[in-house]
Design a protein around this motif. Structure first.
Motif, PDB file in Angstrom:
ATOM      1  N   ALA A   1       0.819  -1.219   0.000  1.00 38.85           N
ATOM      2  CA  ALA A   1       0.000   0.000   0.000  1.00 38.85           C
ATOM      3  C   ALA A   1       0.848   1.262   0.000  1.00 38.85           C
ATOM      4  O   ALA A   1       0.328   2.373  -0.095  1.00 38.85           O
ATOM      5  CB  ALA A   1      -0.915  -0.004   1.227  1.00 38.85           C
ATOM      6  N   ARG A   2       2.165   1.135   0.089  1.00 34.67           N
ATOM      7  CA  ARG A   2       3.034   2.298   0.256  1.00 34.67           C
ATOM      8  C   ARG A   2       3.352   2.978  -1.080  1.00 34.67           C
ATOM      9  O   ARG A   2       3.522   2.320  -2.095  1.00 34.67           O
ATOM     10  CB  ARG A   2       4.328   1.876   0.952  1.00 34.67           C
ATOM     11  N   THR A   3       3.439   4.293  -1.029  1.00 33.59           N
ATOM     12  CA  THR A   3       3.763   5.103  -2.190  1.00 33.59           C
ATOM     13  C   THR A   3       4.816   6.133  -1.798  1.00 33.59           C
ATOM     14  O   THR A   3       5.129   6.305  -0.616  1.00 33.59           O
ATOM     15  CB  THR A   3       2.528   5.841  -2.710  1.00 33.59           C
ATOM     16  N   VAL A   4       5.336   6.838  -2.776  1.00 32.41           N
ATOM     17  CA  VAL A   4       6.259   7.932  -2.484  1.00 32.41           C
ATOM     18  C   VAL A   4       5.565   9.002  -1.647  1.00 32.41           C
ATOM     19  O   VAL A   4       6.133   9.542  -0.701  1.00 32.41           O
ATOM     20  CB  VAL A   4       6.823   8.538  -3.784  1.00 32.41           C
ATOM     21  N   ALA A   5       4.313   9.295  -1.951  1.00 35.52           N
ATOM     22  CA  ALA A   5       3.595  10.359  -1.247  1.00 35.52           C
ATOM     23  C   ALA A   5       3.488  10.092   0.244  1.00 35.52           C
ATOM     24  O   ALA A   5       3.658  11.000   1.062  1.00 35.52           O
ATOM     25  CB  ALA A   5       2.205  10.540  -1.852  1.00 35.52           C
TER      26      ALA A   5
ATOM     27  N   GLY B   1      15.764  -2.904   0.059  1.00 35.27           N
ATOM     28  CA  GLY B   1      14.639  -3.358   0.875  1.00 35.27           C
ATOM     29  C   GLY B   1      13.334  -3.025   0.199  1.00 35.27           C
ATOM     30  O   GLY B   1      12.379  -2.566   0.833  1.00 35.27           O
ATOM     31  N   ALA B   2      13.274  -3.262  -1.095  1.00 37.25           N
ATOM     32  CA  ALA B   2      12.157  -2.795  -1.919  1.00 37.25           C
ATOM     33  C   ALA B   2      10.853  -3.531  -1.673  1.00 37.25           C
ATOM     34  O   ALA B   2       9.785  -3.023  -2.022  1.00 37.25           O
ATOM     35  CB  ALA B   2      12.531  -2.905  -3.399  1.00 37.25           C
ATOM     36  N   GLY B   3      10.901  -4.746  -1.112  1.00 34.72           N
ATOM     37  CA  GLY B   3       9.674  -5.494  -0.870  1.00 34.72           C
ATOM     38  C   GLY B   3       8.903  -5.707  -2.161  1.00 34.72           C
ATOM     39  O   GLY B   3       9.497  -5.963  -3.217  1.00 34.72           O
ATOM     40  N   PRO B   4       7.564  -5.583  -2.136  1.00 34.53           N
ATOM     41  CA  PRO B   4       6.778  -5.815  -3.349  1.00 34.53           C
ATOM     42  C   PRO B   4       6.909  -4.713  -4.385  1.00 34.53           C
ATOM     43  O   PRO B   4       6.356  -4.833  -5.481  1.00 34.53           O
ATOM     44  CB  PRO B   4       5.346  -5.921  -2.822  1.00 34.53           C
ATOM     45  N   GLY B   5       7.607  -3.629  -4.060  1.00 35.80           N
ATOM     46  CA  GLY B   5       8.036  -2.695  -5.093  1.00 35.80           C
ATOM     47  C   GLY B   5       7.135  -1.526  -5.420  1.00 35.80           C
ATOM     48  O   GLY B   5       7.378  -0.829  -6.408  1.00 35.80           O
ATOM     49  N   THR B   6       6.124  -1.244  -4.614  1.00 32.55           N
ATOM     50  CA  THR B   6       5.230  -0.140  -4.973  1.00 32.55           C
ATOM     51  C   THR B   6       5.930   1.211  -4.900  1.00 32.55           C
ATOM     52  O   THR B   6       5.710   2.069  -5.760  1.00 32.55           O
ATOM     53  CB  THR B   6       3.981  -0.134  -4.078  1.00 32.55           C
ATOM     54  N   ILE B   7       6.775   1.413  -3.880  1.00 30.49           N
ATOM     55  CA  ILE B   7       7.534   2.667  -3.817  1.00 30.49           C
ATOM     56  C   ILE B   7       8.542   2.714  -4.965  1.00 30.49           C
ATOM     57  O   ILE B   7       8.728   3.760  -5.603  1.00 30.49           O
ATOM     58  CB  ILE B   7       8.246   2.815  -2.469  1.00 30.49           C
ATOM     59  N   THR B   8       9.180   1.602  -5.251  1.00 30.62           N
ATOM     60  CA  THR B   8      10.166   1.524  -6.327  1.00 30.62           C
ATOM     61  C   THR B   8       9.552   1.948  -7.657  1.00 30.62           C
ATOM     62  O   THR B   8      10.133   2.747  -8.406  1.00 30.62           O
ATOM     63  CB  THR B   8      10.703   0.088  -6.461  1.00 30.62           C
ATOM     64  N   VAL B   9       8.377   1.416  -7.963  1.00 23.31           N
ATOM     65  CA  VAL B   9       7.708   1.736  -9.224  1.00 23.31           C
ATOM     66  C   VAL B   9       7.302   3.213  -9.261  1.00 23.31           C
ATOM     67  O   VAL B   9       7.438   3.888 -10.292  1.00 23.31           O
ATOM     68  CB  VAL B   9       6.480   0.827  -9.417  1.00 23.31           C
ATOM     69  N   ASP B  10       6.835   3.718  -8.130  1.00 28.02           N
ATOM     70  CA  ASP B  10       6.478   5.136  -8.054  1.00 28.02           C
ATOM     71  C   ASP B  10       7.711   6.007  -8.312  1.00 28.02           C
ATOM     72  O   ASP B  10       7.655   7.001  -9.046  1.00 28.02           O
ATOM     73  CB  ASP B  10       5.885   5.423  -6.675  1.00 28.02           C
TER      74      ASP B  10
ATOM     75  N   GLU C   1      13.729  -2.555 -12.543  1.00 26.92           N
ATOM     76  CA  GLU C   1      13.948  -3.996 -12.403  1.00 26.92           C
ATOM     77  C   GLU C   1      14.142  -4.322 -10.930  1.00 26.92           C
ATOM     78  O   GLU C   1      14.423  -3.444 -10.105  1.00 26.92           O
ATOM     79  CB  GLU C   1      15.163  -4.451 -13.200  1.00 26.92           C
ATOM     80  N   PHE C   2      13.995  -5.612 -10.600  1.00 28.67           N
ATOM     81  CA  PHE C   2      14.151  -6.068  -9.224  1.00 28.67           C
ATOM     82  C   PHE C   2      15.155  -7.213  -9.170  1.00 28.67           C
ATOM     83  O   PHE C   2      15.177  -8.080 -10.042  1.00 28.67           O
ATOM     84  CB  PHE C   2      12.800  -6.519  -8.660  1.00 28.67           C
ATOM     85  N   ARG C   3      15.981  -7.184  -8.111  1.00 33.69           N
ATOM     86  CA  ARG C   3      17.012  -8.202  -7.936  1.00 33.69           C
ATOM     87  C   ARG C   3      17.042  -8.653  -6.484  1.00 33.69           C
ATOM     88  O   ARG C   3      16.702  -7.897  -5.573  1.00 33.69           O
ATOM     89  CB  ARG C   3      18.402  -7.632  -8.266  1.00 33.69           C
ATOM     90  N   VAL C   4      17.501  -9.872  -6.275  1.00 33.68           N
ATOM     91  CA  VAL C   4      17.832 -10.336  -4.929  1.00 33.68           C
ATOM     92  C   VAL C   4      19.203  -9.766  -4.589  1.00 33.68           C
ATOM     93  O   VAL C   4      20.118  -9.788  -5.419  1.00 33.68           O
ATOM     94  CB  VAL C   4      17.855 -11.872  -4.859  1.00 33.68           C
ATOM     95  N   GLY C   5      19.337  -9.221  -3.385  1.00 35.71           N
ATOM     96  CA  GLY C   5      20.610  -8.621  -3.029  1.00 35.71           C
ATOM     97  C   GLY C   5      20.818  -8.501  -1.536  1.00 35.71           C
ATOM     98  O   GLY C   5      19.903  -8.725  -0.741  1.00 35.71           O
ATOM     99  N   ASP C   6      22.027  -8.135  -1.165  1.00 42.36           N
ATOM    100  CA  ASP C   6      22.471  -8.028   0.217  1.00 42.36           C
ATOM    101  C   ASP C   6      22.784  -6.570   0.517  1.00 42.36           C
ATOM    102  O   ASP C   6      23.634  -5.956  -0.145  1.00 42.36           O
ATOM    103  CB  ASP C   6      23.724  -8.894   0.394  1.00 42.36           C
ATOM    104  N   ALA C   7      22.113  -5.984   1.504  1.00 42.29           N
ATOM    105  CA  ALA C   7      22.309  -4.571   1.838  1.00 42.29           C
ATOM    106  C   ALA C   7      23.742  -4.265   2.250  1.00 42.29           C
ATOM    107  O   ALA C   7      24.192  -3.119   2.138  1.00 42.29           O
ATOM    108  CB  ALA C   7      21.352  -4.158   2.957  1.00 42.29           C
ATOM    109  N   TYR C   8      24.467  -5.272   2.730  1.00 41.87           N
ATOM    110  CA  TYR C   8      25.848  -5.061   3.153  1.00 41.87           C
ATOM    111  C   TYR C   8      26.852  -5.229   2.017  1.00 41.87           C
ATOM    112  O   TYR C   8      28.016  -4.840   2.148  1.00 41.87           O
ATOM    113  CB  TYR C   8      26.223  -6.056   4.254  1.00 41.87           C
TER     114      TYR C   8
END
Length: 262
Positions: free
Chosen positions: A17-21, A41-50, A84-91
């Motif tokens: 449910a999250r957005t940039v706004a 930490g994009a999760g399902p990507g709604t902020i990323t797409v926004d 695009e989305f990738r699996v990754g390590d924040a460190y």
């Protein structure tokens, strides 16, 4: 350490449910067409797409540690050309030094055992001319009404579960200190809140937590850490439904925000 909430439907219901706004308004003035962004930490990507829509034709990459949620995000952006989305390590991000204009992380540092190390890695990828933007809730500052006793038990249990499984639940107040420790010298701090008060908002937030405390990884961690039994979790779940149904129900969640540069 493991993610305190896991990726049960009740958790993704909140993330999706999250957005940039509502989750990254502090970053909007720094966005521009053509900017490249890494969303950690994009999760399902709604902020990323926004974000991708706001900086088009700039390229946006969303990274998350959970391969299953990355697949959810990928399915939602089929056909898009600049995200695009990738699996990754924040460190240990799989990007070169100084390769993006902005590194963004929403509700990510609170779940990391080494947030300062992660911030240094974000800074490496952003480089000397880039921007690191982070926002995290601070559960120590959450306030609600009416004062239903089992919700006091919820916040106590929440702190124990979070610290016992994945980091620091009161991260919001620590973001500036973490950024300074990571070596950033230009740090702009701010704060904003989420408020859930209308019948629809209460039903969504309260219903999400009523389900989460019974069925998500939060419940598993609470039991494994000896912080709650089934009776307590049921009592907390019922309290969230009681709160959601109350005409005076109101809750505020404060967030710390930081825009950091070397």
């Amino acid at each position: 350490m493991s993610y305190a909430h896991g990726h049960h439907e009740s958790v993704l219901r909140s993330h999706a449910a999250r957005t940039v706004a509502d989750s990254a308004a502090y970053l909007v003035s720094s966005l521009y067409p053509g900017a490249s962004i890494l969303d950690v930490g994009a999760g399902p990507g709604t902020i990323t797409v926004d974000l991708a829509d706001r900086v088009f034709p700039g390229r946006v990459v969303g990274v998350d540690a959970a391969s299953d949620v990355v697949e959810v995000a990928r399915a939602a952006v089929a056909g898009r050309t600049n995200v695009e989305f990738r699996v990754g390590d924040a460190y240990a991000l799989d990007l070169p030094d100084a390769s993006v204009d902005i590194v963004h992380a929403h509700q990510t540092l609170q779940h990391l055992a080494r947030p300062v190390d992660a911030l240094r890695e974000f800074g490496r990828v952003a480089g000397p001319d880039g921007l690191v933007a982070v926002r995290d809730v601070d559960y120590g500052g959450v306030i609600w009404h009416p004062q239903i006793p089992a919700l006091d038990e919820w916040i106590e249990t929440y702190h124990g579960v979070h610290r016992g499984s994945s980091g620091e639940p009161d991260a919001g107040r620590r973001l500036k200190a973490w950024a300074r420790e990571a070596g950033f010298t230009r740090i702009d701090g701010s704060a904003s809140v989420w408020v859930f008060d209308t019948p629809d908002k209460r039903a969504w937030w309260g219903g999400m937590w009523a389900d989460r405390v019974l069925a998500s990884a939060f419940a598993d961690h609470a039991r494994a850490l000896g912080l709650a039994d089934d009776a307590l979790l049921r009592r907390i779940s019922d309290a969230w439904r009681e709160w959601a149904a109350h005409p005076d129900g109101w809750i505020l969640l404060p967030h710390g925000e930081v825009l950091a540069r070397w």
